[in-house]
Write a protein that holds these residues in place. Structure first.
Motif, mmCIF file in Angstrom:
data_model
loop_
_atom_site.group_PDB
_atom_site.id
_atom_site.type_symbol
_atom_site.label_atom_id
_atom_site.label_comp_id
_atom_site.label_asym_id
_atom_site.label_seq_id
_atom_site.Cartn_x
_atom_site.Cartn_y
_atom_site.Cartn_z
ATOM 1 N N TRP A 107 10.454 3.900 -6.544
ATOM 2 C CA TRP A 107 9.230 3.801 -5.754
ATOM 3 C C TRP A 107 7.984 4.176 -6.557
ATOM 4 C CZ3 TRP A 107 8.597 1.488 -1.208
ATOM 5 C CH2 TRP A 107 9.743 1.210 -0.441
ATOM 6 N N GLN A 108 8.181 4.695 -7.769
ATOM 7 C CA GLN A 108 7.022 5.020 -8.600
ATOM 8 C C GLN A 108 6.270 3.773 -9.036
ATOM 9 O OE1 GLN A 108 6.057 8.111 -9.176
ATOM 10 N NE2 GLN A 108 7.825 9.068 -8.181
ATOM 11 N N ALA A 109 6.929 2.606 -8.933
ATOM 12 C CA ALA A 109 6.273 1.361 -9.333
ATOM 13 C C ALA A 109 5.171 0.964 -8.366
ATOM 14 C CB ALA A 109 7.306 0.235 -9.434
ATOM 15 N N TYR A 110 5.150 1.547 -7.181
ATOM 16 C CA TYR A 110 4.161 1.204 -6.160
ATOM 17 C C TYR A 110 3.074 2.279 -6.123
ATOM 18 C CZ TYR A 110 7.806 -2.062 -4.956
ATOM 19 O OH TYR A 110 8.758 -3.056 -5.022
ATOM 20 N N ARG A 111 1.851 1.861 -5.945
ATOM 21 C CA ARG A 111 0.699 2.750 -6.124
ATOM 22 C C ARG A 111 0.812 4.033 -5.327
ATOM 23 N NH1 ARG A 111 -3.778 -2.003 -5.264
ATOM 24 N NH2 ARG A 111 -3.283 -3.213 -7.146
ATOM 25 N N THR A 112 1.135 3.928 -4.049
ATOM 26 C CA THR A 112 1.220 5.126 -3.213
ATOM 27 C C THR A 112 2.664 5.409 -2.817
ATOM 28 O OG1 THR A 112 0.798 3.765 -1.238
ATOM 29 C CG2 THR A 112 -1.107 4.795 -2.297
ATOM 30 N N GLY A 113 3.606 4.914 -3.632
ATOM 31 C CA GLY A 113 5.017 5.048 -3.289
ATOM 32 C C GLY A 113 5.480 6.479 -3.154
ATOM 33 N N ALA A 142 3.730 9.253 -2.578
ATOM 34 C CA ALA A 142 3.122 9.911 -1.419
ATOM 35 C C ALA A 142 3.735 9.401 -0.117
ATOM 36 C CB ALA A 142 1.611 9.678 -1.420
ATOM 37 N N PHE A 143 4.071 8.117 -0.098
ATOM 38 C CA PHE A 143 4.686 7.570 1.108
ATOM 39 C C PHE A 143 6.040 8.225 1.366
ATOM 40 C CE2 PHE A 143 7.355 4.485 3.317
ATOM 41 C CZ PHE A 143 6.572 4.218 4.421
ATOM 42 N N ASP A 151 -1.645 -0.522 2.738
ATOM 43 C CA ASP A 151 -0.923 -1.311 1.739
ATOM 44 C C ASP A 151 0.044 -0.435 0.959
ATOM 45 O OD1 ASP A 151 -1.572 -4.058 1.755
ATOM 46 O OD2 ASP A 151 -3.586 -3.592 1.019
ATOM 47 N N LEU A 152 1.218 -0.999 0.655
ATOM 48 C CA LEU A 152 2.175 -0.358 -0.244
ATOM 49 C C LEU A 152 2.541 -1.423 -1.272
ATOM 50 C CD1 LEU A 152 3.730 2.218 -0.835
ATOM 51 C CD2 LEU A 152 5.502 1.471 0.758
#
Length: 676
Positions: free
Chosen positions: A146-152, A154-155, A320-321
């Motif tokens: 999930w680190q590949a996604y900007r707010t992954g 924190a989500f 957005d995610l």
């Protein structure tokens, strides 16, 4: 309200809260409310909110659900008694009852119809069996993907402490089942329940395989294919607390999970999620209503994005995610559009027969030489599934149901809708007796590709013969949209043929659906750095094709939503369709008290591919003789803020129609999936 009469013989009221509010399962708009009944002392212990009951209504016994118990009724007349407690199992929780009521109000339907979708039929023997409690401890997932996604990151952190709402754009090559398994495990570890809805059984099998190592027996699957007994057993396990993670298809959105913490809807644009039964609720909209009511998190995910999902982001209700462009470029295949396919067809005569452009032919050859499978996507299954008159090019239609005619390998014609053979075709426009192919199906394409790539095994997937996964190694796979098998390690190349058949459909969602299907194919191809190539035979200047080349589902959804706002189509507005014989449709619309600013469109013929309402003469007549009713559609649209008022007006018109005992075939849908 009260209904029913007293049963013979003396009965004594229960001492505490002796009145039951019961919802009879009648399915009629003017009776879609609770009625008060008396509870006797023998029923006192079993008459708890949520149980199934039998009550007498207008002289006949009907099924119902006990919603609540109260001390006093506002009905001034005599109350009837509950005839029987069908089962002491409380199957309808207060939360699900509230959601069902909200869904009925949203879609101008009846709560009893929604309950038939939400609560499966009873099986007494299954209820008598005990439900074991889960014994598996949740395994902590690896969060690094999930680190590949900007707010992954924190989500993921917010899943345990709040109720995040996001629209997730999976990157090319992403293993979406494992990412959803991560979310489910983290939510379950925090002691909260999860519901994940996917379009079909293939997706469900992949998701279940990904979740099982992390969740074990805390996770169950719900799908119609299980059969009524097995499905009810698993549904009861969820209701009793024997499982806290539910994976399922369409109706699983109503699963009675305790302390719901997260709802996920994957690939919400897939037409498998369109409910065919009244009041036709879409799982995405049910998820929004349920997340709001139960204070749960919500994720709507996919490789592409619908305008409806984008509207949630644009309104600020969800965020957005997404991944950075650098990550998308690194993971995505090289994508090229062929704009002049007639000139650039490969010189190989076998490739010319198979309609393969030179660039696509070369890419497929390279992939096969590298021991990688190649995927060819064709928009139609069968041999030659779409025909037209050879003289005037009018679409060839069935004389019985007006469905499209198709040709099999033997040259015989038959209807693609009702299966009726056509032995003496004659065009109603020009009288021609010969047909020509409009599209070539998967089976015909497989034959041609088998000759073009001699020596490579050919696998076809589509219709009743869907292949879930192909073996590693060089092979040619021909699949229809949505039936593409998974290839371990990804496809070396993918080619999308006959794209005009998807883009030229007379449907509001044609371009959106095409982009969704193309991106689903692109997600199966290896990354550019591994030699992965995707070729789409389409004009590169078209907006949907550009969205694919750039791999920009968010930008495409933003543009699509902007167009809907400008044109006044969902989700920018609330729209209702009324389908049926012309006279009935017009009469129904005349009874609707429209909200301020609402307008009507039509009447117009029913869009292609949409079946008429049950009971319509031109659909049900078995022999096709006689003059069929003209099936029409009228659309009503209003500002989104007036959507609830439009649903109430439609419901009031239904009530007036019932009061006048009008029973002709008519269908009312709020935000129909196909507008035309």
């Amino acid at each position: 309200m009260a209904a029913g009469g007293d049963r013979a013989g003396a009965r004594e009221r229960a001492h505490s809260a002796p009145i039951a509010r019961v919802l009879p399962m009648l399915g009629l708009a003017h009776l879609d409310r609770s009625f008060d009944y008396l509870i006797d002392t023998d029923q006192d212990d079993d008459a708890v909110p949520g149980v199934r009951v039998r009550v007498r209504f207008a002289g006949r016994l009907v099924d119902g659900f006990l919603l609540e118990r109260i001390d006093d009724s506002d009905h001034e007349g005599r109350l009837g008694w509950i005839e029987r407690i069908v089962s002491a199992e409380p199957v309808l929780s207060a939360e699900i009852a509230h959601v069902c009521r909200a869904v009925a109000d949203r879609y101008a339907g009846t709560m009893s119809d929604v309950l038939r979708l939400a609560v499966p039929p009873r099986h007494a023997r299954t209820e008598a069996q005990p439900t074991p409690m889960p014994s598996t401890e949740v395994v902590a997932p690896d969060r690094s993907a999930w680190q590949a996604y900007r707010t992954g990151a924190a989500f993921l952190e917010s899943l345990a402490s709040s109720n995040p709402r996001a629209v997730w754009q999976a990157t090319p090559g992403e293993s979406w089942p494992h990412r959803l398994a991560d979310l489910a495990a983290l939510t379950a570890a925090a002691g909260r329940g999860v519901v994940i809805v996917v379009p079909d059984q293939r997706d469900l099998d992949r998701l279940s395989a990904a979740c099982e190592p992390l969740l074990g027996d805390r996770c169950v699957t719900l799908a119609a294919g299980l059969g009524p007994t097995a499905r009810y057993r698993r549904w009861l396990a969820v209701r009793r607390g024997g499982a806290d993670v539910v994976l399922g298809t369409r109706s699983a959105i109503f699963a009675p999970v305790h302390d719901l913490g997260l709802i996920v809807v994957w690939d919400d644009g897939d037409d498998s999620l369109n409910e065919p039964r009244a009041p036709y609720p879409h799982p995405r909209e049910v998820a929004v209503l349920r997340a709001h009511h139960e204070q749960a998190g919500l994720v709507i995910g996919g490789y592409a994005r619908t305008a409806e999902a984008q509207a949630l982001v644009a309104s600020g209700w969800a965020h957005d995610l997404v991944a950075d462009r650098a990550v998308i470029r690194e993971r995505g295949a090289a994508i090229e559009a062929i704009t002049d396919e007639d000139v650039r067809v490969a010189r190989d005569p076998l490739a010319h027969t198979a309609r393969i452009p030179a660039v696509a032919f070369d890419a497929a050859r390279r992939a096969l030489a590298a021991d990688a499978p190649v995927l060819f996507s064709v928009p139609r299954r069968g041999y030659i599934p779409s025909l037209a008159c050879a003289r005037c090019r009018e679409h060839a239609r069935c004389r019985a149901c007006h469905g499209p005619l198709q040709m099999d390998v033997h040259g015989s014609l038959s209807c693609r809708w009702c299966g009726r053979p056509e032995t003496n075709f004659r065009c109603p426009e020009c009288g021609g007796t010969r047909v020509r192919a409009l599209t070539v199906g998967a089976r015909r394409t497989a034959e041609e590709l088998g000759r073009a790539f001699a020596g490579a095994p050919v696998v076809t997937s589509g219709g009743t013969g869907v292949v879930d996964e192909v073996e590693p190694g060089p092979r040619v796979v021909v699949a229809t949209p949505g039936a593409e098998p998974v290839a371990p390690g990804g496809y070396g190349a993918a080619v999308i043929l006959d794209t005009w058949a998807q883009l030229d459909r007379a449907d509001l969602r044609a371009e959106e659906d095409a982009v969704r299907r193309w991106m689903a194919v692109g997600a199966l191809v290896r990354a550019r750095r591994q030699g992965g190539t995707m070729v789409i035979v389409a004009d590169s200047t078209l907006h949907p094709v550009q969205a694919l080349i750039r791999w920009d589902p968010v930008g495409f959804a933003e543009t699509e939503l902007g167009r809907r706002v400008e044109l006044g189509f969902p989700p920018a507005v609330t729209m209702a369709s009324i389908d049926g014989p012309a006279e009935l449709v017009t009469g129904f619309v005349d009874q609707i008290e429209l909200p301020d600013g609402a307008d009507t469109l039509g009447p117009v013929p029913l869009p292609d591919g949409v079946r008429p309402p049950a009971g319509s003469a031109d659909w049900d007549r078995p022999d096709g003789h006689g003059a069929p009713d003209e099936i029409e559609r009228i659309l009503i649209r209003t500002d989104r803020r007036q959507g609830r008022r439009l649903a109430e007006a439609l419901r009031a018109a239904h009530i007036r129609r019932n009061a006048q005992r009008e029973t002709g075939p008519i269908r009312v849908q709020v935000d129909p999936p196909t507008i035309g």
